[in-house]
Design an enzyme around this catalytic site. Sequence first.
Site, PDB file in Angstrom:
ATOM      1  N   ASP A 107      72.067  29.528  82.641  1.00  0.00           N
ATOM      2  CA  ASP A 107      71.052  29.943  83.504  1.00  0.00           C
ATOM      3  C   ASP A 107      69.994  29.061  83.932  1.00  0.00           C
ATOM      4  OD1 ASP A 107      69.469  31.790  84.862  1.00  0.00           O
ATOM      5  OD2 ASP A 107      69.163  33.035  82.966  1.00  0.00           O
ATOM      6  N   LYS A 166      68.943  19.200  78.772  1.00  0.00           N
ATOM      7  CA  LYS A 166      70.113  19.131  77.677  1.00  0.00           C
ATOM      8  C   LYS A 166      71.572  19.324  78.171  1.00  0.00           C
ATOM      9  CE  LYS A 166      67.505  20.997  73.964  1.00  0.00           C
ATOM     10  NZ  LYS A 166      67.760  20.032  72.743  1.00  0.00           N
ATOM     11  N   SER A 208      71.674  23.832  72.977  1.00  0.00           N
ATOM     12  CA  SER A 208      71.175  25.376  72.834  1.00  0.00           C
ATOM     13  C   SER A 208      71.922  26.296  73.647  1.00  0.00           C
ATOM     14  CB  SER A 208      69.681  25.482  73.220  1.00  0.00           C
ATOM     15  OG  SER A 208      68.825  24.592  72.516  1.00  0.00           O
ATOM     16  N   HIS A 256      66.521  30.551  82.985  1.00  0.00           N
ATOM     17  CA  HIS A 256      66.368  30.890  81.881  1.00  0.00           C
ATOM     18  C   HIS A 256      64.747  30.468  81.137  1.00  0.00           C
ATOM     19  CE1 HIS A 256      66.302  30.895  77.166  1.00  0.00           C
ATOM     20  NE2 HIS A 256      67.465  31.813  77.287  1.00  0.00           N
TER      21      HIS A 256
END
Length: 293
Positions: free
Chosen positions: A178, A195, A173, A181
């Site tokens: 960040d 991830k 993704s 996020h």
Amino acid sequence: MASVSFFSTPPSCICFFRKRCLSMTSGPCRGLGLSTKAMATDTSNLTVLVTGAGGRTGQLAYKKIKGRPEYTARGLVRTEESKSKIGGADDVFVGDIRNIDSISQAFQGIDALIILTSAVPKMKPGFDPSKGGRPEFYFEDGSYPEQVDWIGQKNQIDTAKEVGVKQIVLVGSMGGTDVNHPLNSIGNGSILVWKRKAEQYLADSGLPYTIIRAGGLQDKDGGIRELLVGRDDELLKTDTRTIARADVAEVCIQALQHEEAKNKAFDLASKPEGEGTPTTDFRSLFSQINTRF
């Protein structure tokens, strides 16, 4: 809201609980819409395993591969129910990516692996949209991003390496640069952090790889938009930060066909339908990318 298996598509834009993706923010983008025929590598008789084949994007990838004679398709799902949902064929295996022993059979004899697994949160009961506010989400015990997006993906990479796969395509993704996020705060799961850790593990594995960091996933037809590639979440600073699931599935397959896609990582989005020229030259699209991670 109905429960969703964690063998589902990566939640680039919190689109796992809303049909309409929430906007993400975070550069110029680069598009391509050429009609020149791409120069493809030889992919004849490749056996390709799609994990997360019960998810919305995973189903599309599995069915696309199954419909192309140059490939032998396999799917991996978590439950018998998911297997039945995608046809229940003998080429669909049931296993738990968190348990490396349970997935080994599906990997035997494969040439390539497409990873489309992801942790998926559930909505806490009692949310009333008529009262305003935002819903709250949680991850079930054992199904947090650390277990699914890190350990589960590491298990897949390790197993693929043992059987000698020729290439791994991993779908992640955008937003991973960040740590603050909003997706990381959902269910206290830090999903993009885990991830990213799995992506780095793949890049360091020594296996040929392609890492696709998809934008907000949409349930729309594919093949009718100009695709955009970027790096380091630069596309999040633009108005073009979504992508049809069908286009993600197609890019996964095209990445197996072109040397230009190997050992690269990139963000993926598209222009709105009707703007630009639908992308058909994937070799040139992949040639725009020079980032290994």
